[in-house]
Design a protein around this motif. Structure first.
Motif, PDB file in Angstrom:
ATOM      1  N   SER A  19      -1.650   9.347  -4.114  1.00  0.00           N
ATOM      2  CA  SER A  19      -0.781  10.445  -3.658  1.00  0.00           C
ATOM      3  C   SER A  19      -1.398  11.097  -2.432  1.00  0.00           C
ATOM      4  O   SER A  19      -0.710  11.359  -1.448  1.00  0.00           O
ATOM      5  CB  SER A  19      -0.603  11.519  -4.733  1.00  0.00           C
ATOM      6  N   ALA A  20      -2.699  11.367  -2.523  1.00  0.00           N
ATOM      7  CA  ALA A  20      -3.361  12.049  -1.408  1.00  0.00           C
ATOM      8  C   ALA A  20      -3.278  11.208  -0.142  1.00  0.00           C
ATOM      9  O   ALA A  20      -2.980  11.724   0.934  1.00  0.00           O
ATOM     10  CB  ALA A  20      -4.811  12.334  -1.765  1.00  0.00           C
ATOM     11  N   ILE A  21      -3.527   9.909  -0.283  1.00  0.00           N
ATOM     12  CA  ILE A  21      -3.481   9.037   0.892  1.00  0.00           C
ATOM     13  C   ILE A  21      -2.082   9.019   1.484  1.00  0.00           C
ATOM     14  O   ILE A  21      -1.888   9.158   2.684  1.00  0.00           O
ATOM     15  CB  ILE A  21      -3.922   7.601   0.517  1.00  0.00           C
ATOM     16  N   TYR A  22      -1.096   8.910   0.608  1.00  0.00           N
ATOM     17  CA  TYR A  22       0.272   8.848   1.101  1.00  0.00           C
ATOM     18  C   TYR A  22       0.631  10.140   1.829  1.00  0.00           C
ATOM     19  O   TYR A  22       1.223  10.126   2.898  1.00  0.00           O
ATOM     20  CB  TYR A  22       1.250   8.584  -0.042  1.00  0.00           C
ATOM     21  N   MET A  23       0.254  11.270   1.186  1.00  0.00           N
ATOM     22  CA  MET A  23       0.562  12.571   1.797  1.00  0.00           C
ATOM     23  C   MET A  23      -0.121  12.712   3.153  1.00  0.00           C
ATOM     24  O   MET A  23       0.451  13.222   4.102  1.00  0.00           O
ATOM     25  CB  MET A  23       0.040  13.716   0.929  1.00  0.00           C
ATOM     26  N   ALA A  24      -1.387  12.284   3.220  1.00  0.00           N
ATOM     27  CA  ALA A  24      -2.147  12.532   4.438  1.00  0.00           C
ATOM     28  C   ALA A  24      -1.763  11.559   5.551  1.00  0.00           C
ATOM     29  O   ALA A  24      -1.794  11.915   6.720  1.00  0.00           O
ATOM     30  CB  ALA A  24      -3.640  12.443   4.153  1.00  0.00           C
ATOM     31  N   PHE A  44       0.830  -1.205   0.000  1.00  0.00           N
ATOM     32  CA  PHE A  44       0.000   0.000   0.000  1.00  0.00           C
ATOM     33  C   PHE A  44       0.865   1.256   0.000  1.00  0.00           C
ATOM     34  O   PHE A  44       0.653   2.189  -0.770  1.00  0.00           O
ATOM     35  CB  PHE A  44      -0.900  -0.027   1.248  1.00  0.00           C
ATOM     36  N   ARG A  45       1.882   1.217   0.848  1.00  0.00           N
ATOM     37  CA  ARG A  45       2.799   2.370   0.887  1.00  0.00           C
ATOM     38  C   ARG A  45       3.491   2.543  -0.444  1.00  0.00           C
ATOM     39  O   ARG A  45       3.694   3.662  -0.911  1.00  0.00           O
ATOM     40  CB  ARG A  45       3.872   2.156   1.952  1.00  0.00           C
ATOM     41  N   LEU A  46       3.877   1.403  -1.022  1.00  0.00           N
ATOM     42  CA  LEU A  46       4.581   1.461  -2.305  1.00  0.00           C
ATOM     43  C   LEU A  46       3.701   2.132  -3.364  1.00  0.00           C
ATOM     44  O   LEU A  46       4.172   2.969  -4.134  1.00  0.00           O
ATOM     45  CB  LEU A  46       4.961   0.049  -2.739  1.00  0.00           C
ATOM     46  N   TYR A  47       2.408   1.762  -3.379  1.00  0.00           N
ATOM     47  CA  TYR A  47       1.508   2.396  -4.354  1.00  0.00           C
ATOM     48  C   TYR A  47       1.522   3.904  -4.175  1.00  0.00           C
ATOM     49  O   TYR A  47       1.562   4.667  -5.143  1.00  0.00           O
ATOM     50  CB  TYR A  47       0.067   1.896  -4.179  1.00  0.00           C
ATOM     51  N   GLY A  48       1.491   4.328  -2.912  1.00  0.00           N
ATOM     52  CA  GLY A  48       1.500   5.765  -2.634  1.00  0.00           C
ATOM     53  C   GLY A  48       2.759   6.418  -3.164  1.00  0.00           C
ATOM     54  O   GLY A  48       2.710   7.447  -3.846  1.00  0.00           O
ATOM     55  N   ILE A  49       3.909   5.787  -2.874  1.00  0.00           N
ATOM     56  CA  ILE A  49       5.170   6.371  -3.332  1.00  0.00           C
ATOM     57  C   ILE A  49       5.208   6.383  -4.856  1.00  0.00           C
ATOM     58  O   ILE A  49       5.620   7.370  -5.479  1.00  0.00           O
ATOM     59  CB  ILE A  49       6.353   5.565  -2.756  1.00  0.00           C
ATOM     60  N   LEU A  50       4.747   5.277  -5.461  1.00  0.00           N
ATOM     61  CA  LEU A  50       4.735   5.223  -6.921  1.00  0.00           C
ATOM     62  C   LEU A  50       3.860   6.328  -7.490  1.00  0.00           C
ATOM     63  O   LEU A  50       4.219   6.977  -8.486  1.00  0.00           O
ATOM     64  CB  LEU A  50       4.208   3.862  -7.402  1.00  0.00           C
ATOM     65  N   SER A  98      -2.635   0.879   6.767  1.00  0.00           N
ATOM     66  CA  SER A  98      -3.351   0.676   5.508  1.00  0.00           C
ATOM     67  C   SER A  98      -4.730   0.095   5.768  1.00  0.00           C
ATOM     68  O   SER A  98      -5.687   0.422   5.071  1.00  0.00           O
ATOM     69  CB  SER A  98      -2.548  -0.217   4.556  1.00  0.00           C
ATOM     70  N   GLU A  99      -4.841  -0.748   6.797  1.00  0.00           N
ATOM     71  CA  GLU A  99      -6.174  -1.268   7.132  1.00  0.00           C
ATOM     72  C   GLU A  99      -7.080  -0.141   7.581  1.00  0.00           C
ATOM     73  O   GLU A  99      -8.245  -0.066   7.204  1.00  0.00           O
ATOM     74  CB  GLU A  99      -6.055  -2.328   8.233  1.00  0.00           C
ATOM     75  N   THR A 100      -6.498   0.769   8.379  1.00  0.00           N
ATOM     76  CA  THR A 100      -7.278   1.930   8.824  1.00  0.00           C
ATOM     77  C   THR A 100      -7.752   2.748   7.633  1.00  0.00           C
ATOM     78  O   THR A 100      -8.908   3.147   7.556  1.00  0.00           O
ATOM     79  CB  THR A 100      -6.414   2.797   9.755  1.00  0.00           C
ATOM     80  N   VAL A 101      -6.825   2.983   6.696  1.00  0.00           N
ATOM     81  CA  VAL A 101      -7.189   3.771   5.523  1.00  0.00           C
ATOM     82  C   VAL A 101      -8.269   3.068   4.717  1.00  0.00           C
ATOM     83  O   VAL A 101      -9.296   3.654   4.368  1.00  0.00           O
ATOM     84  CB  VAL A 101      -5.946   4.017   4.634  1.00  0.00           C
ATOM     85  N   LYS A 102      -8.038   1.775   4.447  1.00  0.00           N
ATOM     86  CA  LYS A 102      -8.951   1.073   3.539  1.00  0.00           C
ATOM     87  C   LYS A 102     -10.310   0.818   4.171  1.00  0.00           C
ATOM     88  O   LYS A 102     -11.329   0.921   3.528  1.00  0.00           O
ATOM     89  CB  LYS A 102      -8.327  -0.262   3.108  1.00  0.00           C
ATOM     90  N   LYS A 103     -10.298   0.470   5.479  1.00  0.00           N
ATOM     91  CA  LYS A 103     -11.549   0.015   6.066  1.00  0.00           C
ATOM     92  C   LYS A 103     -12.298   1.090   6.816  1.00  0.00           C
ATOM     93  O   LYS A 103     -13.485   0.980   7.035  1.00  0.00           O
ATOM     94  CB  LYS A 103     -11.261  -1.154   7.008  1.00  0.00           C
TER      95      LYS A 103
END
Lengths: 439, 494, 271
Positions: free
Chosen positions: B279-284, A33-39, B388-393
Motif C-alpha cells: 500500500s505504501a509503495i503504491y501510494m508513494a 507490481f502495480r496490481l499487488y499495490g492495488i490489491l 517497479s524496477e526503480t522501487v525494487k532495485k
C-alpha cells in the motif's frame, strides 16, 4: 565565415538496429507490481468496510427497543396484602411487582391465570426492569394502588430479538430462546399496536444491568467524560510546558537526548503496562479507590502525555525562527517571545495533537481493565472518586455476555464510541484546515 | 480547614497579592513607566509567586507527612500484644481503627457518645453510615480512634495556621522588595522555567515509575517463585489465589505465553507487512493525487479504531466465519463437516491484529519511502528503468534500514496488543504449532490475573507484574533499537 | 598556451562536425506546468556527435527543454508537452514509443551527482542489468570496466569497485554517474548542469570527459557558465523566458551573435 545552417536541411540520422531490452517481460512485471499495490490497498479498504458493516449491521437495531403497553392494575392484594404500608416502608419496596405486569399481560392476551406454564412463559417476556419501574410509580404516588394505569414496559431481550427478526426460526422450538406460543403472543400484541419498537433512550442513560434490554452506557459515558476531563486538564498543560522546555530551552546534551528517546519510547509502550503502573502506584501505593475514574484519568493522562508532547514539539518546530528573531530583536525576553508569539502560532497544531491524543485515550481499554473499571456499576458516579466504568470497558463487558441481545447492545455501544471518535477527528481536521499556516 | 479549602484560600491570597504588587509597582513608577526595570504585571507575578509557592510546598509536605507522624504517635499507645504481632496483622488492626475514626466524624454527637462509652453497636452504626468494618472492634481501638481524630484535628489546625502565615509572610516580604531596580521579570521567568522543567520531568518520572513499580512487585513475586521457574517454566497453571494465604502452589511458566505472543505476532506481521508495504509503495509511487487523498486517510482510519472494536470484530465476525468455512472445506474434502479452525485461534487473533497493523506499517513506510531523495528516483528512471524496477532495485534497498525500523516498531505493537487477543485468542496456555488452535499471550494473562479480587501478597496476583516487566523489557528493546535505526536512516538523507 | 593550441585544433574539428546529420529535433515544442507555460514554440535541432549547449538565465526553460528530450517530464505531475520532438525519424511522444526504451537510448546525467547507495560496480552495472545487456559476469565486468574507462574513472576506482559509490568525492561521483549513463550505450546523453556542484578541478576533468565522449555520443548539456559552453560545445542555443532566442555555432555565438539579447547575456548585462 559562412553560416552552415543556411545550407539547407541537414540529413536526418537513421534509427539504429533496435536492441532487445526485454520490454514486454519488464512491463508485465510492472503491471504485476502495480496490481499487488492495488490489491493491498483494496484489502485494507475492504476490511475497513467489512468491520464497519459488521458493527453497524449488528448494532443499528440497538437504538430501537421493543416496548409493550399494558394496562397494569396496581392491585392492593399483590402489593400490600396485609395492609402494613403505613407502618413499614419496606412493604412498598419489596412488593412483588413483576406479578402485576405478568397478570396484566395475561389479561391482555386472554391467557388463563391458572395456566402456570403459560404464566411462566409470559413472565419471561417482560423485562426484569419492570420491578423497579412499577415500584417507582407506586413510591412516587402511593395513591395509584388499586387503580389501573397503562404502562409502557420493556420487553425482555429475547422478545426484542425475536420482534426484530434476529432469532433464527428454523431452529427447532426446544432449542430456541423463544417458543412458538410466545411468538404468537408477540404477533397478537404487535397487531393490536401494544408491542412496538420505540427509540431506545435507555441505551444512552441506563447503567449496568444483567438484562440486556435494560442495560445502557449511561454510567460508562459519565466515567469516560470524567476521564477525558482529567486527561485534558492535566495532560494539555503538562505536555505543552514540557514541550516548550524541551524545544526552546533545553540544552542539547545527553540528558535531553535521553529524555527525547524516553518520550518516543513511552509513546510506544504497550498500554497495558500503564495499567500495571496505575495499579501499583495509584491504587496500591497512593491508596486511591479502585474502579474510580480519577485513577483511570491519571493513567490515561500518563499514556496520552507522550503523544501530546510529540505533537506540540512538532508544532513549535514548525514556527519559523524568523518570528523568534523578530521578537527577540525588539527586546522581548525569551519567555515573552515564546508565550506571546511562538505558542499562539503553534496552538492549532497543539490542539489537533491533543484531540487526537484524547480520541486515542477515549478508545483505550486494556489499562482500565487492570485498575478495576470492569465493574458492575448501576448508579451514576457523582464524583470522579466514585466507582464508574468507561465506554470501551462497557463494550468489553458486554462482549463477554453470552446472550444474543447483548451482541446488539455491544455493537450499539461501539457505534456510539465510533461516533464520538469520528466527531473528535473531524474536529481535529477542521481545526487543522482552518488554522493551518504554511510558512 | 481541609486541604482543598486551604488551597482555595491560598489562591485568593495569591490574587490579592498580584493586585497589590501591581498597584505598588504602578505607584512607584508614577508617571515615568520606564523608571521600572519590569512591567508592573511582573511585579504582581512576583508577589503572587512569593505568597503562593512556598505555602503550597509547605502544604504538600504537611499533607504527605503528617498522617504518618500522627499514626506512629497513636500506635505507640497500643497494647503490647498488638505491637508484637506481625506487620500484616498490625496493618489490618490499624485499618479498622482508621475506619472507626472516619465513621465517628460522620455520626451525630449522641450516637458518637454511645460508642465512646461502649454502649452502642459499633459495626451496625458505622455500616449504616456507609463505613464497613473489616473486623470486630476491640476495646482499645475506640480510644485509639479518638486519639487519632484528636491528633489529626490538631495537625490540621497547625497546618492551616502555618500555611496561611507563610503565605502572608511571603506577601509582605515581596511587597517590600518591590523597587524600581527589582528584576521582577527575570525572577518570575525563572519560576516559570522551573515549572517547565518540572513538567518535562514527568516523562522521566513515568518511566521510572513504570520500572520501579513493576520491579518492586515483581521482586515480591520472585521471592515466592524462583526466577528460573518463571522464565524457563513450560507450564502455566497458576491455580486460584486462596484469599489471605500466600500459598505459592501452581506453576508460573512464561514460555507458553511468550510463544503464544510471538506466534500471534508473527501471523499478524505476515498479514500486515506485505499489505502495508505494498500500500505504501503504491501510494508513494503510483497513486494519483486523488486516489492518495482518498485512500491514505481511509487506511489511517484503521489505526484510529479502538482495539476493543477489532477484538469484537474478531470474536463475532472473523472467528465464526473461519470456523464455518473450515467446516465447509473439511466437509467437501473429507465428507466430515467438522471444523478444523477453532473460533478462537492463533489465526483469528493474528489475522485481525494484522489488519489493525496495516496502517502502522503503511504510514511508517510511506514516510520512509518518500524520504528517499528524488534524485535517486530520477537517476534510475533516467537510465530507462521502469517504476517497479526503480522501487525494487533502488528505493527499497535505500530505504531498507528505515523500513526495518518501522517493522520493528510495528512488531512491538503486536507484542503489546491486548484487547484483540483477550477476545479472540483464547486463554489456554499451551505450547503447540497449529495456527488453527487457540493459544494465549502475555497480555491476556496479565488481564486474567488482575481482574477480580486482588491480593497483593499472593503470587497469582504478583505474577502479572513479572509478566508486565517482561513485556516492557521486550518492547523497550524493540523500540529503542528501531528508534536508533530510524534516526540513523534519517540522518543519512538530511 | 597549451590550451590555446587545443582550441585551435578543436575549431578545425568543429568545422567538420557542423555538417553532421540531425539526431534529434524539436518542432514547436511547448511545455506547460498546470496553467503555467514554461516553453513557447521551441524549434531546435540536435546534431549527431556534437555537443549542443543550452544556455540562458535561470528559469528560462533550458532544463525543461532538456528534460523533454527523454521524457523525464513525465515524472512531474500535471506537466504537458505539445509539439513534436523526434529522435532519428520517430516522434518520441508518439504513443507507440516506449518511454523505457527511449530512456535507454537517451540517457541523462543530473545536476547533483546521484549515485545509488550501492557499490561502484553495481552503480555502473545497474543499467545493463535492468535492460539485460549482459549475459554473464564476464560481460558485466567488461561493460563496467569500459564504461569506467570512458568516464576516466577506472584508474581511480579499479581497486575498490565494491565500495559504495556514495563514498567517492563529488567530482568522482559525477563521473560515476556519467559512467552509469554510458554503460547503457545510449545514443544521446543529456547533461543537466553536470558541473554546478563541482569544484574547478573536478569541473575541468568532467569537461575533458565530455570532449572525449563526443566521438561516440550525441551530447546535450545545460550550463550556467558561458565559459563552459564556449569550451565544450560546438553548437549553442540561447533560451530566454521560455523562448529559444538564438541557435548557432558556438564560436559565432560568442563572437558575433545575431540577437541583441544574446549579446547582452553573453556580455553579462543580465542573467
Amino acid at each position: 565565415m559562412t553560416d552552415f545552417t543556411a545550407n539547407g536541411p541537414l540529413p536526418v540520422t537513421a534509427s539504429p538496429v533496435r536492441r532487445d531490452i526485454g520490454i514486454k517481460r519488464r512491463y508485465a512485471a510492472e503491471r504485476r507490481f502495480r496490481l499487488y499495490g492495488i490489491l493491498a490497498i483494496g484489502f485494507g479498504l475492504l476490511f475497513l468496510a467489512l468491520l464497519i458493516w459488521s458493527v453497524v449491521s449488528k448494532g443499528y437495531t440497538a437504538f430501537q427497543q421493543t416496548e409493550i403497553s399494558i394496562p397494569v392494575e396496581f392491585s392492593e392484594k399483590v402489593i400490600d396484602p396485609q395492609n402494613k404500608r403505613a407502618t413499614d416502608p419496606n412493604v412498598l419496596m419489596m412488593a412483588n411487582y413483576p406479578v402485576l405486569a405478568r397478570d396484566a399481560l395475561a389479561k391482555e392476551l386472554g391467557v388463563d391465570l391458572s395456566d402456570r406454564v403459560a404464566l411462566k412463559e409470559l413472565n419471561t417476556m417482560i423485562s426484569n426492569s419492570v420491578r423497579v419501574q412499577l415500584r417507582d410509580i407506586v413510591l412516587r404516588d402511593p395513591s395509584v394502588i388499586g387503580k389501573t394505569v397503562t404502562v409502557r414496559v420493556l420487553a425482555e431481550g429475547n422478545v426484542d430479538s425475536a420482534f426484530k427478526g434476529q432469532i433464527d426460526l428454523s431452529v427447532p422450538e426446544k432449542d430456541r430462546k423463544i417458543n412458538d406460543r410466545q411468538l404468537g403472543w408477540i404477533h397478537q400484541l404487535a397487531e393490536k399496536g401494544d408491542l412496538v419498537k420505540a427509540f431506545n433512550t435507555g441505551i444512552f442513560v441506563n447503567g449496568a444491568s444483567s438484562r440486556p434490554e435494560a442495560a445502557g452506557v449511561g454510567v460508562a459515558l459519565i466515567g469516560s467524560f470524567y476521564m477525558m476531563l482529567i486527561v485534558l486538564v492535566l495532560a494539555l498543560p503538562i505536555g505543552v510546558a514540557a514541550s516548550i522546555y524541551l524545544e526552546e530551552f533545553a540544552p542539547k546534551n545527553r540528558l535531553t537526548d535521553l529524555i527525547e528517546v524516553n518520550i518516543n519510547n513511552l509513546a510506544a509502550v504497550p498500554s497495558i503496562v500503564y495499567g500495571l503502573l496505575g495499579l501499583a502506584v495509584f491504587i496500591n501505593f497512593a491508596g486511591l479507590p479502585r474502579s474510580a475514574s480519577v485513577v483511570g484519568g491519571l493513567v490515561l493522562t500518563l499514556m496520552t502525555l507522550p503523544t501530546i508532547i510529540i505533537a506540540t514539539r512538532a508544532a513549535l518546530k514548525a514556527v519559523p525562527p524568523s518570528i523568534r528573531a523578530a521578537a527577540l530583536g525588539l527586546g522581548a525576553s525569551k519567555m515573552q517571545t515564546i508565550f506571546h508569539h511562538v505558542l499562539p502560532l503553534a496552538m492549532p497544531g497543539i490542539l489537533t495533537g491533543t484531540i487526537i491524543g484524547l480520541a486515542h485515550a477515549l478508545g483505550e481499554t486494556a489499562p482500565l481493565l487492570l485498575i478495576g473499571m470492569v465493574a458492575f456499576v448501576a448508579d451514576y458516579p457523582g464524583t470522579p472518586l466514585q466507582p464508574a466504568t468507561a465506554l470501551p470497558v462497557q463494550i468489553y463487558m458486554w462482549a463477554n455476555e453470552a446472550e444474543r441481545a447483548f451482541v446488539e447492545r455491544t455493537s450499539g455501544a461501539i457505534i456510539i464510541l465510533l461516533l464520538f471518535l469520528l466527531a473528535m477527528n473531524i474536529g481535529a481536521v477542521i481545526l487543522r484546515r482552518r488554522f493551518e499556516r504554511r510558512w | 480547614m481541609s486541604g482543598s479549602v486551604l488551597l482555595l484560600c491560598l489562591l485568593v491570597i495569591g490574587v490579592v497579592a498580584y493586585w497589590l504588587g501591581r498597584m505598588r509597582a504602578n505607584a512607584l513608577a508614577g508617571a515615568k513607566l520606564s523608571s521600572m526595570h519590569s512591567r508592573s504585571s511582573y511585579h504582581g507575578g512576583y508577589t503572587f509567586v512569593w505568597s503562593v509557592l512556598p505555602a503550597l510546598l509547605l502544604l504538600a509536605v504537611w499533607v504527605s507527612v503528617s498522617p504518618t507522624i500522627v499514626e506512629t504517635t497513636v500506635a505507640r499507645s497500643f497494647p503490647q500484644e498488638v505491637l508484637t504481632a506481625a506487620q500484616s496483622a498490625q496493618n489490618l488492626e490499624f485499618g479498622i481503627i482508621r475506619s472507626i475514626a472516619r465513621g465517628l466524624t460522620l455520626l451525630s454527637s449522641s450516637d458518637a457518645a454511645t460508642l465512646v462509652n461502649g454502649t452502642g453497636d459499633v459495626r451496625a452504626l458505622l455500616s449504616a453510615k456507609g463505613v464497613p468494618l473489616a473486623g470486630d472492634p476491640k476495646p482499645y481501638m475506640m480510644t485509639a480512634a479518638l486519639e487519632l481524630n484528636r491528633l489529626t484535628a490538631i495537625s490540621q489546625w497547625l497546618m492551616t495556621v502555618a500555611v496561611i502565615a507563610l503565605s502572608l509572610g511571603g506577601l509582605f516580604f515581596s511587597l517590600k522588595a518591590i523597587a524600581p531596580k527589582l528584576r521582577a521579570r527575570n525572577r518570575v521567568e525563572r519560576v516559570i522555567l522551573g515549572s517547565l522543567i518540572a513538567a518535562s520531568s514527568v516523562a522521566i518520572l513515568t518511566t521510572i515509575g513504570i520500572i520501579a513499580s513493576m520491579l518492586g512487585e515483581a521482586s515480591h513475586f520472585f521471592s515466592m517463585v524462583p526466577a528460573h521457574e518463571f522464565f524457563f517454566g513450560t507450564v502455566w497453571d497458576p491455580r486460584f489465589a486462596a484469599a489471605g494465604a500466600g500459598n505459592s502452589e501452581g506453576q508460573f511458566g512464561l514460555i507458553p505465553l511468550l510463544l503464544g505472543t510471538l506466534y500471534i505476532g508473527l501471523v499478524a506481521m505476515l498479514v500486515a507487512v506485505p499489505v502495508g508495504l505494498f500500500s505504501a509503495i503504491y501510494m508513494a509511487e503510483y497513486a494519483s493525487p486523488r486516489l492518495r487523498a482518498f485512500a491514505k486517510p481511509m487506511l489511517e482510519v484503521l489505526a484510529g479504531i479502538p482495539t476493543i472494536v477489532y477484538g469484537f470484530f474478531a470474536m463475532i465476525t472473523v472467528g465464526p466465519f473461519l470456523r464455518d468455512i473450515s467446516a465447509q472445506i473439511n466437509g467437501i474434502a473429507t465428507g466430515n463437516f467438522q471444523n478444523f479452525i477453532q473460533a478462537q485461534s492463533v489465526l483469528t487473533a493474528g489475522f485481525v491484529m494484522g489488519i489493525m497493523l496495516i496502517p502502522y506499517v503503511s504510514s511508517l513506510s510511506d514516510d520512509i519511502i518518500t524520504a528517499v531523495p528524488r534524485a535517486l528516483r530520477d537517476g534510475s528512471l533516467g537510465l530507462g528503468a521502469t517504476r517497479s524496477e526503480t522501487v525494487k532495485k533502488v528505493i527499497l534497498p535505500a530505504a531498507l534500514p528505515g523500513i526495518v525500523g518501522a517493522l520493528l516498531m510495528t512488531a512491538s505493537r503486536a507484542v503489546g496488543e491486548t484487547m484483540i487477543v483477550v477476545l479472540a485468542a483464547g486463554v489456554a496456555a499451551r505450547i503447540q504449532i497449529n495456527p488453527f488452535e487457540p493459544m494465549t499471550t502475555v497480555t491476556v494473562k496479565i488481564v486474567n490475573q488482575l481482574t477480580g479480587d486482588l491480593e497483593f501478597t499472593s503470587p497469582q496476583t504478583l505474577v502479572a507484574f513479572a509478566l508486565g516487566i517482561t513485556l516492557f523489557a521486550l518492547t523497550l528493546c524493540l523500540n529503542i533499537y528501531a528508534l536508533y535505526i530510524v534516526r540513523k536512516y534519517r540522518e543519512q538523507y538530511e | 598556451m597549451n590550451m590555446l593550441s587545443e582550441t585551435a585544433v578543436e575549431k578545425v574539428l568543429e568545422r567538420k562536425m557542423t555538417n553532421a546529420a540531425l539526431k534529434m529535433s524539436g518542432k514547436d515544442v511547448c511545455v506547460f506546468y498546470g496553467e503555467k507555460q514554461a516553453l513557447y514554440n521551441v524549434n531546435l535541432d540536435i546534431r549527431e556527435n556534437t555537443v549542443t549547449a543550452l544556455i540562458g538565465p535561470s528559469g528560462c526553460g533550458k532544463s525543461t527543454f532538456l528534460r523533454t528530450l527523454n521524457r523525464m517530464n513525465d515524472t512531474i505531475d500535471n506537466c504537458r508537452v505539445t509539439g513534436r520532438i523526434s529522435l532519428d525519424q520517430d516522434d518520441i511522444y508518439d504513443p507507440s514509443i516506449d518511454v523505457v526504451e527511449l530512456r535507454a537510448r537517451v540517457g541523462m546525467v543530473f545536476q547533483k551527482p546521484n549515485p545509488f547507495p550501492k557499490s561502484i560496480y553495481e552503480n555502473v552495472a545497474y543499467g545493463p542489468r535492468i535492460h539485460g545487456l549482459a549475459r554473464n559476469k564476464a560481460e558485466f565486468d567488461e561493460i563496467v570496466e569500459s564504461s569506467l574507462q570512458r568516464a576516466g574513472l577506472w584508474n581511480e576506482v579499479k581497486d575498490r569497485l565494491n565500495e559504495p559509490g556514495t563514498g567517492l568525492s563529488g567530482g568522482q561521483q559525477q563521473r560515476l554517474c556519467i559512467a552509469r549513463a554510458v554503460a547503457v550505450s545510449p545514443e544521446v546523453i543529456l547533461m543537466d548542469e553536470p558541473c554546478s556542484a563541482l569544484d574547478p578541478i573536478a569541473t575541468a576533468r568532467v569537461e575533458e570527459l565530455i570532449h572525449e565522449l563526443r566521438a561516440n555520443f550525441t551530447i546535450v548539456i545545460v550550463t550556467h557558465s558561458m565559459q563552459q559552453a564556449a569550451r565544450v560545445s560546438q553548437r549553442t542555443a540561447m533560451f530566454h523566458m521560455g523562448l529559444l532566442v538564438e541557435e548557432n555555432d558556438t564560436d559565432k555565438m560568442f563572437t558575433n551573435p545575431d540577437d541583441q539579447r544574446t549579446q547582452d547575456y553573453i556580455m553579462g548585462r543580465f542573467g
